[in-house]
Each structure stands twice: as C-alpha cells, then as structure tokens.
Design an enzyme around this catalytic site. Structure first.
Site, PDB file in Angstrom:
ATOM      1  N   ALA A 176       0.802  -1.041   0.128  1.00  0.00           N
ATOM      2  CA  ALA A 176       0.048  -0.022  -0.131  1.00  0.00           C
ATOM      3  C   ALA A 176       0.935   1.147   0.034  1.00  0.00           C
ATOM      4  O   ALA A 176       2.014   1.243   0.085  1.00  0.00           O
ATOM      5  CB  ALA A 176      -0.906   0.092   1.195  1.00  0.00           C
ATOM      6  N   ASN A 177       0.247   2.340   0.038  1.00  0.00           N
ATOM      7  CA  ASN A 177       0.898   3.726   0.293  1.00  0.00           C
ATOM      8  C   ASN A 177       0.162   4.531   0.814  1.00  0.00           C
ATOM      9  O   ASN A 177      -0.969   4.257   1.359  1.00  0.00           O
ATOM     10  CB  ASN A 177       1.457   4.376  -1.276  1.00  0.00           C
ATOM     11  CG  ASN A 177       0.122   4.567  -2.121  1.00  0.00           C
ATOM     12  OD1 ASN A 177      -0.806   5.595  -1.493  1.00  0.00           O
ATOM     13  ND2 ASN A 177       0.092   4.072  -3.024  1.00  0.00           N
ATOM     14  N   ARG A 178       0.672   5.737   1.259  1.00  0.00           N
ATOM     15  CA  ARG A 178       0.096   6.515   2.433  1.00  0.00           C
ATOM     16  C   ARG A 178      -0.893   7.459   2.018  1.00  0.00           C
ATOM     17  O   ARG A 178      -1.434   8.413   2.735  1.00  0.00           O
ATOM     18  CB  ARG A 178       1.289   7.596   3.059  1.00  0.00           C
ATOM     19  CG  ARG A 178       2.364   6.762   3.698  1.00  0.00           C
ATOM     20  CD  ARG A 178       3.232   7.724   4.390  1.00  0.00           C
ATOM     21  NE  ARG A 178       4.305   7.053   5.071  1.00  0.00           N
ATOM     22  CZ  ARG A 178       4.414   6.007   6.313  1.00  0.00           C
ATOM     23  NH1 ARG A 178       3.087   6.235   7.046  1.00  0.00           N
ATOM     24  NH2 ARG A 178       5.320   5.727   6.720  1.00  0.00           N
ATOM     25  N   ALA A 195      -2.909   7.561  -6.059  1.00  0.00           N
ATOM     26  CA  ALA A 195      -1.722   7.024  -5.916  1.00  0.00           C
ATOM     27  C   ALA A 195      -1.647   5.757  -6.242  1.00  0.00           C
ATOM     28  O   ALA A 195      -1.507   4.916  -5.434  1.00  0.00           O
ATOM     29  CB  ALA A 195      -1.117   7.453  -4.546  1.00  0.00           C
TER      30      ALA A 195
END
Ligand code: C5P
Length: 217
Positions: free
Chosen positions: A29-31, A95
């Site tokens: 995942a990412n932020r 994103a």
C-alpha cells in the site's frame, strides 16, 4: 447539481491508494488518504458536473452528488476507469501502486524459520498514460505528481511522458500525504503556476475553477 459552470460535463476522478495483495491477509500500500481526490470530486459536483469517482481503499464519505466506484487494486482501477468513459475531463489523483506482486499467494504465507519469502513484483498498468493514448481520451486530462525532490523538473518530464495536458505537482517530502493542506504547482505547456499552501478543499475549488475556465468557452 445540474447547474453551474460544469453542468452537463462528465468528470472522471481517481483517488486514494491502491492495495496490491501479497496473500489473503497482507498487501502492498502507500500513504495516500484520498482526501485531495475526494475534495476535487466534491468541487466538480458543486459546479454542476456529472462526476464519477473511482476510489481506492480509503476511509472517507462519498461527496454529495458524486457517483463512487470502489476498487482495491490498480488493475481494478484501470477497468473501472475504462467502464466510466467517455468523460469530458479526467483528473487522475490516485496514488496507484507502481508494482503488484507477480502472483498473490492463495494461502497465508507462513514463517518457516529458514529462508525468507521473496516477493516477485510485476509492473501495474499506467492508467493515466493509457488514457492519454485512448481514442476516448478526455478533452482535458490532468495528472498529479507527488515528488520528494526536484518537483518541477520531474513534473515537466511527467507531462511529456504521460501525454496529459496538465500536471498538478506537489512536494510530499513533508506530511502532505494524509494531511489537510497542499502546496501545488500547475504545470502546463504554457508554463508553471504555483499556489501557496492551502487546505485541500480550497486547492480542489481553485483547480476546478481553472479547469472550468479552460473547457467552458
Ligand atoms: O508516475 P507517477 O506515479 O508519478 O504518475 C502520477 C500520475 O499518474 C497520477 O496522476 C496518477 O494518478 C497516475 N498514475 C496512473 N496509473 C499508474 C501510475 C500513476 O494513473 N499506474
């Protein structure tokens, strides 16, 4: 919302991160929180647009007047974007994970006490770049660029590489991802317009006003 400067226009927005499964209980995942993309969808709807919001996994309420399509992975996002076409304007804020695992394990990966697991990665489709080449390419295609250094150089290169019309670039070396404010630069073929640090809903309204100025003549 049927009135306003974008009445009758179809606007497609992607937002949030994607999750790429490793096994049934783990993912890459990412932020990204989805806040900037959701604010843009809300601002577009408030200006009368017919808005489709393709959202990765986020914890946010659906903005009023917006049609939301929830997805988990980059490939699901690509399919949802395809299904949402045609659109007059697309704003790709998500994103998207650059890579997924080459094949997610069907069962939970166990510790063996010996060798460490190796994650083999595969490249995800570039949804923005593919949309730029699509016969149904929206008349105005806007990408985002989150950079931690040389923000404008990278944004200018990205504009050319992706084939979009504008890049909204921001410096995410601080706490922008997940935060409530954003300082952005709008990079177009005509040059760069830099805005001061603003709450994400104000960035959204300013951006949608600039978009309406560009498409409504
Ligand atoms: O290459 P980079 O990820 O920095 O590009 C960011 C822009 O491209 C954003 O607009 C993002 O939504 C879009 N993108 C995409 N699909 C990908 C990667 C990025 O649509 N696989």
């Amino acid at each position: 919302a049927e009135r306003g400067p974008l009445a009758g226009r179809r606007v497609l927005v992607t937002a949030g991160p994607t999750h790429e499964p490793i096994d049934p209980v783990r993912y890459i995942a990412n932020r990204s929180s989805g806040r900037q993309g959701f604010a843009i969808a809300e601002a577009a709807a408030a200006m009368g647009a017919d808005v489709q919001l393709v959202a990765g996994p986020v914890h946010l309420p659906t903005p009023s007047g917006v049609t939301r399509i929830d997805v988990e992975t980059a490939r699901e996002m690509a399919m949802a974007v395809d299904a949402a076409l045609p659109a007059d304007i697309a704003i790709m804020v998500a994103a998207v994970a650059d890579w997924r695992t080459a094949g997610a394990a069907e069962q939970k990966i166990k510790k063996t006490g010996g060798a460490l697991p190796v994650l083999e990665l595969a490249e995800n489709p570039d949804i923005l770049a593919e949309l730029a080449k699509d016969p149904r390419r929206p008349a105005l295609l806007v990408g985002f660029a989150a950079e931690t250094e040389n923000v404008l150089d990278h944004a200018q290169a990205k504009l050319a590489r992706k084939g979009c019309d504008w890049i909204v670039a921001n410096d995410v070396s601080g706490d922008v991802m997940g935060g409530s404010d954003n300082a952005v630069h709008i990079v177009t073929a005509d040059g760069v317009e830099s805005w001061s640090n603003l709450p994400k809903d104000q960035v959204a309204r300013k951006l949608m006003e600039k978009i309406a100025d560009a498409v409504v003549r």
